[in-house]
Write a protein that holds these residues in place. Structure first.
Motif, mmCIF file in Angstrom:
data_model
loop_
_atom_site.group_PDB
_atom_site.id
_atom_site.type_symbol
_atom_site.label_atom_id
_atom_site.label_comp_id
_atom_site.label_asym_id
_atom_site.label_seq_id
_atom_site.Cartn_x
_atom_site.Cartn_y
_atom_site.Cartn_z
ATOM 1 N N SER A 181 0.770 -1.070 0.080
ATOM 2 C CA SER A 181 -0.094 -0.134 0.072
ATOM 3 C C SER A 181 0.788 1.186 0.018
ATOM 4 O O SER A 181 2.032 1.173 -0.104
ATOM 5 C CB SER A 181 -1.089 0.155 1.263
ATOM 6 O OG SER A 181 -1.922 0.988 1.147
ATOM 7 N N GLN A 182 0.232 2.410 -0.061
ATOM 8 C CA GLN A 182 0.959 3.649 0.322
ATOM 9 C C GLN A 182 0.330 4.635 1.215
ATOM 10 O O GLN A 182 -0.707 4.327 1.418
ATOM 11 C CB GLN A 182 0.826 4.411 -1.056
ATOM 12 C CG GLN A 182 1.711 3.640 -2.328
ATOM 13 C CD GLN A 182 1.358 4.439 -3.555
ATOM 14 O OE1 GLN A 182 0.372 4.965 -3.892
ATOM 15 N NE2 GLN A 182 2.444 4.408 -4.316
ATOM 16 N N GLU B 141 9.827 11.979 -3.298
ATOM 17 C CA GLU B 141 9.493 12.537 -4.529
ATOM 18 C C GLU B 141 8.091 12.443 -5.008
ATOM 19 O O GLU B 141 7.575 13.295 -5.423
ATOM 20 C CB GLU B 141 10.590 11.953 -5.479
ATOM 21 C CG GLU B 141 11.947 12.251 -5.143
ATOM 22 C CD GLU B 141 12.856 12.024 -6.307
ATOM 23 O OE1 GLU B 141 12.422 11.563 -7.354
ATOM 24 O OE2 GLU B 141 14.053 11.923 -6.186
ATOM 25 N N ASP B 142 7.460 11.325 -4.779
ATOM 26 C CA ASP B 142 5.870 11.080 -5.172
ATOM 27 C C ASP B 142 5.032 11.453 -4.374
ATOM 28 O O ASP B 142 3.885 11.567 -4.458
ATOM 29 C CB ASP B 142 5.817 9.757 -5.883
ATOM 30 C CG ASP B 142 6.071 8.687 -4.663
ATOM 31 O OD1 ASP B 142 6.498 9.119 -3.593
ATOM 32 O OD2 ASP B 142 5.980 7.561 -4.969
ATOM 33 N N GLY B 143 5.521 11.784 -3.110
ATOM 34 C CA GLY B 143 4.395 12.297 -2.113
ATOM 35 C C GLY B 143 4.092 11.210 -1.210
ATOM 36 O O GLY B 143 3.254 11.313 -0.425
ATOM 37 N N TYR B 144 4.382 9.944 -1.355
ATOM 38 C CA TYR B 144 3.876 8.693 -0.898
ATOM 39 C C TYR B 144 4.999 7.880 -0.264
ATOM 40 O O TYR B 144 6.048 7.795 -0.922
ATOM 41 C CB TYR B 144 2.994 7.983 -1.599
ATOM 42 C CG TYR B 144 1.669 8.639 -1.918
ATOM 43 C CD1 TYR B 144 0.432 8.368 -1.250
ATOM 44 C CD2 TYR B 144 1.505 9.356 -3.215
ATOM 45 C CE1 TYR B 144 -0.632 8.955 -1.428
ATOM 46 C CE2 TYR B 144 0.272 9.849 -3.516
ATOM 47 C CZ TYR B 144 -0.826 9.657 -2.452
ATOM 48 O OH TYR B 144 -2.033 10.280 -2.875
ATOM 49 N N LEU C 253 4.426 -1.275 7.623
ATOM 50 C CA LEU C 253 5.682 -1.329 7.589
ATOM 51 C C LEU C 253 5.920 -0.237 6.682
ATOM 52 O O LEU C 253 5.815 -0.734 5.385
ATOM 53 C CB LEU C 253 6.498 -2.595 7.571
ATOM 54 C CG LEU C 253 7.741 -2.341 8.048
ATOM 55 C CD1 LEU C 253 8.032 -2.166 9.549
ATOM 56 C CD2 LEU C 253 8.560 -3.416 7.683
ATOM 57 N N LEU C 254 6.634 0.956 7.130
ATOM 58 C CA LEU C 254 7.015 1.961 6.063
ATOM 59 C C LEU C 254 8.240 1.620 5.318
ATOM 60 O O LEU C 254 9.316 1.058 6.137
ATOM 61 C CB LEU C 254 7.126 3.504 6.624
ATOM 62 C CG LEU C 254 5.731 4.231 6.688
ATOM 63 C CD1 LEU C 254 4.898 3.469 7.674
ATOM 64 C CD2 LEU C 254 6.035 5.602 7.406
ATOM 65 N N ASP C 255 8.667 2.206 4.101
ATOM 66 C CA ASP C 255 9.726 1.759 3.466
ATOM 67 C C ASP C 255 10.944 2.524 4.139
ATOM 68 O O ASP C 255 12.032 2.069 4.245
ATOM 69 C CB ASP C 255 9.809 2.452 1.891
ATOM 70 C CG ASP C 255 9.184 3.699 1.816
ATOM 71 O OD1 ASP C 255 9.158 4.550 2.786
ATOM 72 O OD2 ASP C 255 9.143 4.302 0.575
#
Length: 367
Positions: free
Chosen positions: A85-86, A95-98, A109-111
């Protein structure tokens, strides 16, 4: 000895108390179990986390343990199968806001969290990561049943992604949690990774990864290319062969972060040993304080009967770095060169012009 640790994560469902859905999937646990089999066959020490076991705390804990245990030259094999997901980035570093996420059982779990853990691995550790997930909504279609419109998930088109509307609702309901996580991670952590991290993922950021009856489509094609270990080639060749088998709507991604390590990308896929195969010899990359035995098979038709002293002197002349120790052992066999060395760099070929032939080992060996 070079060490290999593997962690395999597979979630067929997620906690509806957090996500508002159980996100039922079919092949993710099978993916994790099949990747475990692949890892064991290649000598890795595996850990498998399935559905309810795959919590954020457990996954991060296993990664931290691996970071503590692995030394330069060692390797982590990490696989994830489940929903992707995002979340909207609230710190301005995407850069893409997500932020891209894995949907673990209890939370996303975030990147950034993964990058933060990878930054704790020693310089020179290799990390190969497979992610059979995506970052978009589930595809459904409307059909008429008894005159009423009903949403039906097509059996052939179940996708591994959390619906964007649900993802937004999760972000709103637990904004304090995800905001706290984001602000607790140093900015620019991606640039602080000393290990080499190679990601092969099931699709591009704007695509969907399909689930299947047994495995995800990406994992299914990877296993097909792997052919139970008969595949011979590096990660780029593996990626290319998988891509050829994928549907047009799903293009796998090849992504590298951390300290550049061309030898890692070029070595035999899923190999624990820190070397790479080349056309006419073998390149071995290891710490300079390790003793390495190197064997090269040479066609008998071009074998040159040099004695040990002549061969030793020739090889010494090929050492590029004079600061490093020389040879500890050397011998020749009928059609092989076998020697043990420590440090230095050897390149080029073995010339035997005085004997009327020319033997070229090819490539280079770095220690």
């Amino acid at each position: 000895m070079t060490k290999g640790i593997s962690i395999h994560i597979g979630l067929n469902s997620i906690d509806p108390n957090h996500y508002g859905t159980n996100g039922q999937l079919r092949g993710c646990e099978n993916d994790a179990k099949d990747m475990e089999k692949l890892a064991v066959k290649n000598g890795f020490s595996p850990k498998v986390l399935l559905t309810g076991e795959a919590t954020s705390q457990r996954v991060l804990s296993e990664l931290i343990i691996a970071a503590r245990e692995l030394q330069p030259g060692d390797i982590l094999f990490l696989t994830y199968s489940g929903h992707g997901s995002q979340l909207k980035d609230n710190t301005g570093d995407e850069e893409d806001g997500y932020d891209e996420t894995w949907c673990l059982f209890d939370r996303m779990l975030l990147d950034d969290e993964l990058y933060n853990v990878f930054s704790k691995f020693a310089m020179g550790v290799r990390v190969i990561m497979l992610s059979d997930s995506c970052h978009s909504g589930t595809v459904a279609r409307e059909v008429l049943i008894n005159g009423k419109k009903v949403l039906v998930y097509e059996e052939s088109n179940v996708y591994r992604c959390l619906d964007p509307g649900l993802a937004e609702q999760v972000n709103q309901n637990f904004s304090y949690l995800y905001t706290g996580i984001k602000y607790g991670i140093p900015r620019g952590i991606k640039n602080e990774i000393g290990a080499g991290v190679l990601l092969l993922s099931g699709c591009q950021d704007n695509q969907l990864s399909q689930d299947g009856m047994k495995n995800g489509v990406f994992t299914e094609n990877l296993l097909s290319v792997w052919k139970n270990g008969t595949f011979r080639g590096n990660y780029k060749k593996l990626f290319t062969e998988i891509s050829r088998k994928m549907p047009l709507s799903q293009s796998p991604n090849y992504y590298y972060v951390g300290t550049p390590n061309p030898s890692f990308e070029s070595q035999q896929a899923f190999s624990i040993e820190n070397y790479k195969e080349i056309d006419n010899g073998r390149e071995i990359v290891a710490e300079s304080n390790r003793n390495i035995t190197w064997t090269v098979d040479i066609d008998e038709k071009i074998w040159c009967k040099l004695n040990d002293t002549e061969m030793r002197n020739y090889l010494k002349n090929m050492v590029i770095d004079p600061m490093v120790d020389g040879y500890q052992n050397f011998r020749t066999l009928s059609n092989q060169i076998i020697f043990t060395t420590r440090g230095g760099e050897i390149s080029g070929g073995i010339s035997c012009d005085s004997h009327g032939c020319d033997v070229h080992v090819g490539g280079s060996i770095r220690f």
